[in-house]
Design an enzyme around this catalytic site. Sequence first.
Site, PDB file in Angstrom:
ATOM      1  N   LEU A   1      37.930  40.682  40.744  1.00 13.19           N
ATOM      2  CA  LEU A   1      38.819  41.437  41.159  1.00 13.19           C
ATOM      3  C   LEU A   1      40.110  40.439  41.412  1.00 13.19           C
ATOM      4  O   LEU A   1      40.185  39.424  40.815  1.00 13.19           O
ATOM      5  CB  LEU A   1      38.394  42.196  42.394  1.00 13.19           C
ATOM      6  CG  LEU A   1      37.259  43.079  42.187  1.00 13.19           C
ATOM      7  CD1 LEU A   1      36.842  43.805  43.346  1.00 13.19           C
ATOM      8  CD2 LEU A   1      37.355  44.116  40.913  1.00 13.19           C
TER       9      LEU A   1
ATOM     10  N   GLU B   1      49.330  39.843  45.009  1.00 13.30           N
ATOM     11  CA  GLU B   1      49.143  38.936  43.759  1.00 13.30           C
ATOM     12  C   GLU B   1      50.455  38.903  42.841  1.00 13.30           C
ATOM     13  O   GLU B   1      50.932  40.163  42.487  1.00 13.30           O
ATOM     14  CB  GLU B   1      47.856  39.625  43.134  1.00 13.30           C
ATOM     15  CG  GLU B   1      47.572  38.333  41.889  1.00 13.30           C
ATOM     16  CD  GLU B   1      46.203  38.862  41.417  1.00 13.30           C
ATOM     17  OE1 GLU B   1      45.382  37.940  40.809  1.00 13.30           O
ATOM     18  OE2 GLU B   1      45.762  40.196  41.564  1.00 13.30           O
TER      19      GLU B   1
ATOM     20  N   LYS C   1      35.097  48.600  26.897  1.00 18.19           N
ATOM     21  CA  LYS C   1      36.474  49.500  27.224  1.00 18.19           C
ATOM     22  C   LYS C   1      37.388  48.414  27.336  1.00 18.19           C
ATOM     23  O   LYS C   1      37.710  47.860  28.436  1.00 18.19           O
ATOM     24  CB  LYS C   1      36.291  50.393  28.326  1.00 18.19           C
ATOM     25  CG  LYS C   1      37.476  51.528  28.215  1.00 18.19           C
ATOM     26  CD  LYS C   1      38.600  51.187  28.167  1.00 18.19           C
ATOM     27  CE  LYS C   1      39.313  50.784  29.328  1.00 18.19           C
ATOM     28  NZ  LYS C   1      40.732  50.628  29.044  1.00 18.19           N
ATOM     29  N   PRO C   2      38.157  48.079  26.333  1.00 14.93           N
ATOM     30  CA  PRO C   2      39.365  46.707  26.501  1.00 14.93           C
ATOM     31  C   PRO C   2      40.387  47.554  27.007  1.00 14.93           C
ATOM     32  O   PRO C   2      40.652  48.858  27.013  1.00 14.93           O
ATOM     33  CB  PRO C   2      39.531  46.568  25.023  1.00 14.93           C
ATOM     34  CG  PRO C   2      39.060  47.499  24.028  1.00 14.93           C
ATOM     35  CD  PRO C   2      38.052  48.395  24.833  1.00 14.93           C
TER      36      PRO C   2
ATOM     37  N   SER D   1      38.407  27.222  35.517  1.00 13.19           N
ATOM     38  CA  SER D   1      37.409  27.969  34.492  1.00 13.19           C
ATOM     39  C   SER D   1      36.685  27.085  33.490  1.00 13.19           C
ATOM     40  O   SER D   1      37.245  26.490  32.951  1.00 13.19           O
ATOM     41  CB  SER D   1      38.413  29.003  33.690  1.00 13.19           C
ATOM     42  OG  SER D   1      38.898  29.648  34.649  1.00 13.19           O
TER      43      SER D   1
ATOM     44  N   CYS E   1      44.346  35.828  37.293  1.00 14.15           N
ATOM     45  CA  CYS E   1      43.853  36.255  38.779  1.00 14.15           C
ATOM     46  C   CYS E   1      43.475  34.528  39.435  1.00 14.15           C
ATOM     47  O   CYS E   1      43.488  34.685  40.779  1.00 14.15           O
ATOM     48  CB  CYS E   1      42.696  36.957  38.691  1.00 14.15           C
ATOM     49  SG  CYS E   1      41.321  36.307  37.589  1.00 14.15           S
TER      50      CYS E   1
ATOM     51  N   ARG F   1      49.947  28.828  33.627  1.00 16.11           N
ATOM     52  CA  ARG F   1      49.003  29.034  32.678  1.00 16.11           C
ATOM     53  C   ARG F   1      48.830  30.781  32.279  1.00 16.11           C
ATOM     54  O   ARG F   1      49.030  31.582  33.340  1.00 16.11           O
ATOM     55  CB  ARG F   1      47.299  28.790  33.304  1.00 16.11           C
ATOM     56  CG  ARG F   1      46.393  29.114  31.944  1.00 16.11           C
ATOM     57  CD  ARG F   1      44.963  29.012  32.590  1.00 16.11           C
ATOM     58  NE  ARG F   1      43.956  29.073  31.607  1.00 16.11           N
ATOM     59  CZ  ARG F   1      42.677  29.427  32.053  1.00 16.11           C
ATOM     60  NH1 ARG F   1      42.373  29.692  33.051  1.00 16.11           N
ATOM     61  NH2 ARG F   1      41.963  29.501  30.909  1.00 16.11           N
TER      62      ARG F   1
ATOM     63  N   SER G   1      42.320  44.926  38.927  1.00 13.29           N
ATOM     64  CA  SER G   1      42.608  44.903  40.359  1.00 13.29           C
ATOM     65  C   SER G   1      41.455  45.450  41.310  1.00 13.29           C
ATOM     66  O   SER G   1      40.672  46.045  40.893  1.00 13.29           O
ATOM     67  CB  SER G   1      43.551  45.867  40.255  1.00 13.29           C
ATOM     68  OG  SER G   1      43.174  47.214  40.263  1.00 13.29           O
TER      69      SER G   1
END
Length: 496
Positions: free
Chosen positions: A270, A400, A193-194, A460, A303, A297, A248
């Site tokens: 999250l 955030e 589910k995009p 990453s 996140c 970035r 989230s």
Amino acid sequence: MPASAPGTPVDAARERAVVAAVPTGLLVGGSWRDADRGATLAVDDPSTGDVLTEVADASPADALDALDAVLAAQAGWAATAPRERGEVLRRAFEITTERAEDLALLMTLEMGKPLAESRGEVAYGAEFLRWFSEEAVRAYGRWSTSPDGATRLLTMKQPVGPCLAITPWNFPLAMATRKIGPALAAGCTMILKPAAQTPLSALAFADILREAGLPDGVLAVLPSSRAGALVEPLLADARLRKVTFTGSTPVGKRLVAQAADNLQRVSMELGGNAPFLVFSDADLEAAVEGAVLAKMRNIGEACTAANRFLVHESVAEEFARRLAEKLEAMPVGRGTEPSTKVGPLITRQARDGVHELVADAVAGGATVLTGGEALDVPGSFYSPTVLTGVRADARLQQEEIFGPVAPVMTFSEDAEAVSLANSTEYGLVSYLWTRDVSRALKTAEALQSGMVGLNQGVVSNPAAPFGGVKASGFGREGGAEGIEEYLDTKYVGIRL
């Protein structure tokens, strides 16, 4: 249509052609089809607000059809030789790499990030396919003897079963490959589910997997404007065995609660509130360069983005001045323009939310060194911003930011820096800059986060486990750990 050379403007006809090449239906049972009752959702260009195209808008009925399809394909895919599963992923890696320019442009159009960053994401996302194509043959079990010598202990790894992956809009290709790659390698089928804002990258990638030889039914893709309604019947169905979500923390908590009824396995990546610690002995030039990477970035919409800059009082003024100069020099504009370094935020609502956080900090006494305002142009642009004198109770210290805003605070002692860094419910990633090896290791151990960037602004890596602690979730994506999220361990006791 041929790709534009890097450094040259993108032709409007090429933009239209890249969008037109993407399937706009739902992928269910190996075929593209319309949504229930023909519903569609619009995909917008955040740099202009214009509609790029419309795609099928899946309903709960479509979701259950997709679950039927992936369940029907599960046994056959699990029985497929690990090498062949890996070869499908390897072919997908090669096709994705070959079409990097088209995929990058598509991503920039639907999400807004500069083309150079989109190219980087395509390369990063493709690496998950290559990595997990190699991990497919390494789902090891073991053979051992029981302590009393009477029994042999056999353990084996088996696929969890049909999975649901829910991905966010900020990294629309990489978040899909990071979940689909290990699931397919492990022998699991999957419903993807995009995000409603950015379904095109996922749909284009699904078509690549089909071309790479993925059997019909193994993957379903369901764009939807009603995520909650779509997901609810899937989580209520015990045939679904795993849920993986990036997004989230509030939404993640709801999904975990829903999955509890059927004890579906969950992995959650999250929210974050990443601290960026700069000690007095840091290489200041390198720290500023790292800060630009960690903050800017993806336009700050990550996140992993540095959210709080905690800088030793002896170097804080110089650090903030240099950082402001760097950010002020970054051109803001449409991501397809060669000079652009900072694209639009995903929506005007997101842009306005970022400004609310800045205004709150300024009202509390913070000073704006650069930026601090939304741009009065079409789209959802916000100026790169550096704030100093930010109070500890400012909202952007706990929330955030998800935008190009860098708030700077000071500390005087190492213990104070660690305490400030850990004073949040989140724990995804931390960054620290020092030349002292002892300080570096001691601080890394004390930081409450699943990842630490030591003298680097990007952590990453497909070969490393990505994930957090506390309210940043649980489970790991990437590395040798990534495939384990999609495998169950079975034990067989053998009496000889």
